[in-house]
Write an enzyme that holds these catalytic residues in place. Structure first.
Site, PDB file in Angstrom:
ATOM      1  N   CYS A   2       0.866  -1.171   0.000  1.00 15.07           N
ATOM      2  CA  CYS A   2       0.000   0.000   0.000  1.00 15.07           C
ATOM      3  C   CYS A   2       0.908   1.228   0.000  1.00 15.07           C
ATOM      4  O   CYS A   2       2.105   1.118   0.232  1.00 15.07           O
ATOM      5  CB  CYS A   2      -0.869   0.020   1.244  1.00 15.07           C
ATOM      6  SG  CYS A   2      -1.793  -1.499   1.492  1.00 15.07           S
ATOM      7  N   ARG A  27       1.112   1.553  -6.051  1.00 16.79           N
ATOM      8  CA  ARG A  27       1.344   0.570  -4.988  1.00 16.79           C
ATOM      9  C   ARG A  27       0.078  -0.195  -4.607  1.00 16.79           C
ATOM     10  O   ARG A  27       0.135  -1.160  -3.857  1.00 16.79           O
ATOM     11  CB  ARG A  27       1.897   1.265  -3.742  1.00 16.79           C
ATOM     12  CG  ARG A  27       3.202   1.968  -3.978  1.00 16.79           C
ATOM     13  CD  ARG A  27       3.624   2.723  -2.748  1.00 16.79           C
ATOM     14  NE  ARG A  27       4.102   1.829  -1.715  1.00 16.79           N
ATOM     15  CZ  ARG A  27       5.373   1.450  -1.587  1.00 16.79           C
ATOM     16  NH1 ARG A  27       6.278   1.910  -2.406  1.00 16.79           N
ATOM     17  NH2 ARG A  27       5.730   0.635  -0.633  1.00 16.79           N
ATOM     18  N   TRP A  74      -3.738  -1.869  -1.225  1.00 16.38           N
ATOM     19  CA  TRP A  74      -3.747  -3.154  -1.927  1.00 16.38           C
ATOM     20  C   TRP A  74      -4.167  -4.161  -0.877  1.00 16.38           C
ATOM     21  O   TRP A  74      -3.439  -4.426   0.076  1.00 16.38           O
ATOM     22  CB  TRP A  74      -2.364  -3.471  -2.476  1.00 16.38           C
ATOM     23  CG  TRP A  74      -2.352  -4.713  -3.300  1.00 16.38           C
ATOM     24  CD1 TRP A  74      -2.786  -4.865  -4.580  1.00 16.38           C
ATOM     25  CD2 TRP A  74      -1.876  -5.997  -2.899  1.00 16.38           C
ATOM     26  NE1 TRP A  74      -2.619  -6.157  -4.995  1.00 16.38           N
ATOM     27  CE2 TRP A  74      -2.062  -6.877  -3.987  1.00 16.38           C
ATOM     28  CE3 TRP A  74      -1.317  -6.517  -1.725  1.00 16.38           C
ATOM     29  CZ2 TRP A  74      -1.709  -8.226  -3.941  1.00 16.38           C
ATOM     30  CZ3 TRP A  74      -0.968  -7.854  -1.677  1.00 16.38           C
ATOM     31  CH2 TRP A  74      -1.160  -8.683  -2.783  1.00 16.38           C
ATOM     32  N   ASN A  98       1.074   0.114   5.812  1.00 14.33           N
ATOM     33  CA  ASN A  98       1.503  -0.690   4.666  1.00 14.33           C
ATOM     34  C   ASN A  98       2.233  -1.895   5.237  1.00 14.33           C
ATOM     35  O   ASN A  98       3.190  -1.731   5.991  1.00 14.33           O
ATOM     36  CB  ASN A  98       2.452   0.140   3.785  1.00 14.33           C
ATOM     37  CG  ASN A  98       3.145  -0.716   2.734  1.00 14.33           C
ATOM     38  OD1 ASN A  98       2.599  -1.705   2.270  1.00 14.33           O
ATOM     39  ND2 ASN A  98       4.359  -0.323   2.375  1.00 14.33           N
ATOM     40  N   GLY A  99       1.768  -3.106   4.891  1.00 11.39           N
ATOM     41  CA  GLY A  99       2.410  -4.319   5.407  1.00 11.39           C
ATOM     42  C   GLY A  99       1.382  -5.276   5.963  1.00 11.39           C
ATOM     43  O   GLY A  99       0.191  -5.161   5.665  1.00 11.39           O
ATOM     44  N   GLU A 478       7.717 -14.432 -20.018  1.00  9.81           N
ATOM     45  CA  GLU A 478       7.396 -13.022 -19.806  1.00  9.81           C
ATOM     46  C   GLU A 478       6.189 -12.606 -20.665  1.00  9.81           C
ATOM     47  O   GLU A 478       5.314 -11.869 -20.206  1.00  9.81           O
ATOM     48  CB  GLU A 478       8.634 -12.162 -20.122  1.00  9.81           C
ATOM     49  CG  GLU A 478       8.434 -10.660 -20.194  1.00  9.81           C
ATOM     50  CD  GLU A 478       7.967 -10.021 -18.895  1.00  9.81           C
ATOM     51  OE1 GLU A 478       7.809 -10.713 -17.890  1.00  9.81           O
ATOM     52  OE2 GLU A 478       7.707  -8.812 -18.920  1.00  9.81           O
ATOM     53  N   LYS A 482       2.770 -11.103 -19.197  1.00 12.49           N
ATOM     54  CA  LYS A 482       2.242  -9.802 -19.602  1.00 12.49           C
ATOM     55  C   LYS A 482       0.790  -9.942 -20.048  1.00 12.49           C
ATOM     56  O   LYS A 482      -0.065  -9.156 -19.682  1.00 12.49           O
ATOM     57  CB  LYS A 482       3.037  -9.190 -20.768  1.00 12.49           C
ATOM     58  CG  LYS A 482       4.387  -8.624 -20.462  1.00 12.49           C
ATOM     59  CD  LYS A 482       4.360  -7.289 -19.744  1.00 12.49           C
ATOM     60  CE  LYS A 482       4.458  -7.481 -18.253  1.00 12.49           C
ATOM     61  NZ  LYS A 482       5.803  -7.533 -17.705  1.00 12.49           N
ATOM     62  N   GLU A 485      -1.621 -10.796 -17.043  1.00 11.96           N
ATOM     63  CA  GLU A 485      -1.805  -9.796 -15.986  1.00 11.96           C
ATOM     64  C   GLU A 485      -2.591  -8.571 -16.443  1.00 11.96           C
ATOM     65  O   GLU A 485      -3.266  -7.944 -15.640  1.00 11.96           O
ATOM     66  CB  GLU A 485      -0.482  -9.381 -15.347  1.00 11.96           C
ATOM     67  CG  GLU A 485       0.395  -8.499 -16.188  1.00 11.96           C
ATOM     68  CD  GLU A 485       1.685  -8.101 -15.474  1.00 11.96           C
ATOM     69  OE1 GLU A 485       1.662  -7.794 -14.287  1.00 11.96           O
ATOM     70  OE2 GLU A 485       2.729  -8.089 -16.143  1.00 11.96           O
ATOM     71  N   HIS A 501       5.660 -32.986 -23.682  1.00 10.32           N
ATOM     72  CA  HIS A 501       5.601 -33.704 -22.409  1.00 10.32           C
ATOM     73  C   HIS A 501       4.334 -33.360 -21.631  1.00 10.32           C
ATOM     74  O   HIS A 501       4.284 -33.547 -20.412  1.00 10.32           O
ATOM     75  CB  HIS A 501       6.846 -33.395 -21.579  1.00 10.32           C
ATOM     76  CG  HIS A 501       8.107 -33.827 -22.256  1.00 10.32           C
ATOM     77  ND1 HIS A 501       8.445 -35.147 -22.430  1.00 10.32           N
ATOM     78  CD2 HIS A 501       9.081 -33.107 -22.887  1.00 10.32           C
ATOM     79  CE1 HIS A 501       9.588 -35.234 -23.090  1.00 10.32           C
ATOM     80  NE2 HIS A 501       9.988 -34.006 -23.387  1.00 10.32           N
ATOM     81  N   LYS A 601       2.032  -2.382  -7.980  1.00 16.71           N
ATOM     82  CA  LYS A 601       3.364  -2.243  -8.570  1.00 16.71           C
ATOM     83  C   LYS A 601       4.463  -2.740  -7.637  1.00 16.71           C
ATOM     84  O   LYS A 601       5.443  -3.307  -8.070  1.00 16.71           O
ATOM     85  CB  LYS A 601       3.586  -0.769  -8.905  1.00 16.71           C
ATOM     86  CG  LYS A 601       4.887  -0.497  -9.623  1.00 16.71           C
ATOM     87  CD  LYS A 601       4.772  -0.799 -11.089  1.00 16.71           C
ATOM     88  CE  LYS A 601       6.068  -0.623 -11.819  1.00 16.71           C
ATOM     89  NZ  LYS A 601       6.166  -1.590 -12.940  1.00 16.71           N
TER      90      LYS A 601
HETATM   91  C1  F6R Z   1       4.952  -7.987 -13.943  1.00 18.21           C
HETATM   92  C2  F6R Z   1       5.552  -7.290 -12.827  1.00 18.21           C
HETATM   93  C3  F6R Z   1       5.896  -8.072 -11.608  1.00 18.21           C
HETATM   94  C4  F6R Z   1       7.205  -7.568 -10.997  1.00 18.21           C
HETATM   95  C5  F6R Z   1       7.476  -8.274  -9.669  1.00 18.21           C
HETATM   96  C6  F6R Z   1       8.804  -7.863  -9.068  1.00 18.21           C
HETATM   97  O1  F6R Z   1       4.743  -7.130 -15.015  1.00 18.21           O
HETATM   98  O2  F6R Z   1       5.751  -6.118 -12.870  1.00 18.21           O
HETATM   99  O3  F6R Z   1       5.949  -9.441 -11.868  1.00 18.21           O
HETATM  100  O4  F6R Z   1       8.228  -7.803 -11.906  1.00 18.21           O
HETATM  101  O5  F6R Z   1       6.443  -7.978  -8.772  1.00 18.21           O
HETATM  102  O6  F6R Z   1       8.817  -6.499  -8.786  1.00 18.21           O
HETATM  103  P1  F6R Z   1      10.173  -5.733  -8.526  1.00 18.21           P
HETATM  104  O7  F6R Z   1      10.936  -5.767  -9.793  1.00 18.21           O
HETATM  105  O8  F6R Z   1       9.757  -4.356  -8.131  1.00 18.21           O
HETATM  106  O9  F6R Z   1      10.900  -6.471  -7.439  1.00 18.21           O
END
Ligand code: F6R
Length: 606
Positions: A2, A27, A74, A98-99, A478, A482, A485, A501, A601
């Site tokens: 958060c 966040r 969050w 936050n936490g 990746e 993408k 998500e 497999h 994020k």
């Molecule tokens: C996906 C994404 C997440 C972050 C992950 C790690 O698009 O953004 O999977 O890569 O939460 O976050 P950081 O890099 O901030 O440790």
């Protein structure tokens, strides 16, 4: 996870709190709220959902208080409703958090037994009642907070606003980040420098366990033992972060288009282009290292996964790559002569930070590939390898990923040279290849319209597979991440050879398969896997180059043709079409691209 903010100001703070929350919304955005002191009384305003809902509410009420706290959530404990939105309050105070308070159940049981009435499902509300109980015993706000902190288990950053105390905020941190902003006759608390950016660029990052008493005149900081301590004031780049979409519809697409610049900027930091040299980061002696351990989460983990191929091939250095949430509890024995690399955009990811601390405890030297230079991970690492991506606001990571790849590629080349695996000539060739990446990225961005048209088709499907081999395998992972998500389409990435497999059973005409296959030394193998898909009616989206297209000779739903390029740079450049494909698909699906549901994020909880 958060975002929190606190202001002791000179003018009404409600609009300032909301402005700061906008910068913190990355966040979390399940709900938002503020509490201000109005004629000495704590008044809250909270709203479920995005910050704009809170803004709309604020427009209908007057809030004149000059001190206040704010929160963007969050959700962890309790549904994302207004009832569970922060700030949480009693008749004595309001608090934002936050936490996660891990022992909240026991604390709540005891507090309820003592007659305290809870109105939310959150872990945070216990903090409000704990401190209130101590205030009711006659303690001062400072003593009440100090006495309560010892009872809390888990991770937290907290900010308190007290009834009748117009010149007082108290903050505390354990595990989650918290910074003090220094103004002139004004003081601030915030989760990060971005939040504090518009108010001040003089920031003090609290150490773990610190807590702080703020008045407009300044701050008194205490450590976990209650000793008054001094912490340095740093000048941050926070104010210069541009949190603006420019002409773009979303931050994500803006950030995708920033990649040639960001990657060029980052590579220039790690390469001596004029002399064809990859610089060895100071503090690392690659010749003396016998094993690398890479740890990260999500997209950053996939960057590390690509790097495993690079370090092993170019530097003959064995690499263990781990998801941080697994690594931290696995109690892996680490090599005495090993180096740990953690990778993180935010520098605050709880699992990655815990992995860093585990490895440090095991006597490892830690290098952090990190984007936010003021973050906890950046500060706790022995060696900082900055990604110069600037602020990444879109929740789906794009430019930070390719910036991480840039740092790792350059460092792998430097390691190869230092270990005597690469000659000066090899090094020069690889450095020149890397220096071409921004130009190649520019060319690939021109395929945007073709990819957008393809995304119209992809938006109709429910499931999608991504395949790749070698360094294209992590890019397949990746790509799938993408897509899922931001578009909420179910997607999986597989090593192309693994298809037969198990996952091949899923193939039919409703399951498109995105194949990432530059014409490299494993291309022919991937073509065989594509044949297996085609023979079962699977529809292929092939991302390759001209040679690959000719050699594949296979019917596809679409073929995206990229320029030819040396193998070392393909992960950097092939990241762009998979990002664009996910982006446009999500736009067609009408999802909230920059703030997809359930995500945040910065993941500062386990
Ligand atoms: C996906 C994404 C997440 C972050 C992950 C790690 O698009 O953004 O999977 O890569 O939460 O976050 P950081 O890099 O901030 O440790």
């Amino acid at each position: 996870m958060c975002g929190i903010i606190g202001i002791l100001g000179q003018t009404p703070v409600a609009p300032l709190l909301v402005d700061a929350l906008k910068r913190l919304e990355y966040r979390g955005y399940d709900s938002a709220g503020i509490a201000t002191l109005e004629d000495g009384h704590v008044e809250r305003l909270r709203a479920e959902g995005k910050l704009r809902n809170l803004e709309a509410k604020l427009a209908t009420v007057g809030r004149m208080g000059r001190s206040g706290i704010g929160h963007t959530r969050w959700a962890t404990h309790g549904a994302p409703t207004e009832r569970n939105a922060h700030p949480h309050a009693t008749d004595r105070l309001a608090v934002v958090h936050n936490g996660i308070i891990e022992n909240f159940r026991e604390l709540r049981r005891d507090l309820e037994a003592a007659g305290r009435v809870f109105v939310s499902d959150t872990d945070t509300e216990v903090v409000a009642h704990l401190v209130t109980a101590r205030l009711d015993e006659g303690m001062s706000p400072r003593d009440a907070v100090q006495a309560s902190l010892g009872a809390l288990e888990g991770a937290f950053a907290l900010a308190f606003l007290f009834e009748g105390e117009d010149d007082l905020l108290i903050g505390a941190r354990r595990g989650s980040p918290l910074a003090i902003g220094w103004g002139s006759n004004e003081m601030f608390l915030g989760s990060d420098a971005i939040a504090l950016g518009p108010f001040t660029d003089e920031v003090t990052y609290l150490d773990d366990g610190d807590w702080v008493v703020l008045t407009r005149a300044g701050a008194t900081i205490y450590d976990a033992a209650g000793q008054e301590v001094g912490r340095v004031v740093t000048r941050t780049q926070g104010a210069t972060y541009v949190v603006d979409k420019g002409n773009h519809r979303h931050f994500m697409v803006k950030e995708i288009h920033e990649q040639p610049e960001v990657v060029g900027h980052t590579l220039a930091h790690y390469l001596d282009l004029a002399n064809g040299i990859a610089k060895v980061p100071s503090g690392i002696d690659f010749a003396a290292i016998d094993r690398l351990s890479i740890t990260a989460c999500g997209t950053a983990y996939y960057a590390g996964f690509v790097a495993k191929y690079w370090f092993e091939r170019l530097a003959r250095l064995p690499v263990d790559i781990d998801i941080a949430s697994e690594f931290r509890y696995r109690e892996q024995p680490l090599s005495r002569n090993g180096l740990s690399i953690v990778i993180s955009q935010s520098g605050e990811t709880a699992d990655t930070l815990a992995s860093l601390r585990y490895a440090k405890g095991e006597g490892q030297k830690i290098a952090a590939v990190v984007n936010v230079q003021e973050s906890t991970i950046a500060r706790e690492a022995d060696i900082r390898l900055p990604t110069l991506a600037g602020a990444e606001i879109g929740v789906a990571s794009t430019k930070a990923f390719t910036a991480q790849l840039s740092v790792l590629a350059a460092t792998a080349v430097a390691a190869g040279k230092a270990r005597g695996v690469l000659s000066a000539e090899d090094e020069g060739k690889l450095v020149r290849a890397l220096s071409e990446v921004p130009r190649l990225m520019h060319q690939v961005l021109k395929l945007d319209e073709q990819i957008e048209a393809l995304a119209r088709e992809l938006a109709k499907v429910k499931h999608c597979l991504y395949l790749g081999r070698g360094t294209s395998y992590p890019i397949a992972l990746e790509g799938a991440l993408k897509l899922k998500e931001i578009s909420y389409i179910h997607a999986e990435g597989y090593a192309a050879g693994e298809l037969k497999h198990g996952p091949i059973a899923l193939i039919d005409e409703d399951m498109p398969v995105v194949v990432i296959a530059p014409y490299d030394r494993v291309f022919e193998k991937t073509v065989s896997n594509m044949q297996e898909v085609a023979a079962r009616g699977g529809r292929i989206i092939l991302i390759t180059d001209r040679k690959g297209q000719e050699a594949a000779a296979i019917d596809t739903l679409a073929t995206i043709i990229l320029p030819e390029m040396p193998a070392i740079v393909t992960p950097l450049v092939y990241a762009i079409p998979v990002q664009l494909l996910a982006y446009h698909t999500a736009v067609f699906m009408g999802t909230d691209v920059d703030q997809p549901r359930n995500l945040a994020k910065s993941v500062t909880v386990e």
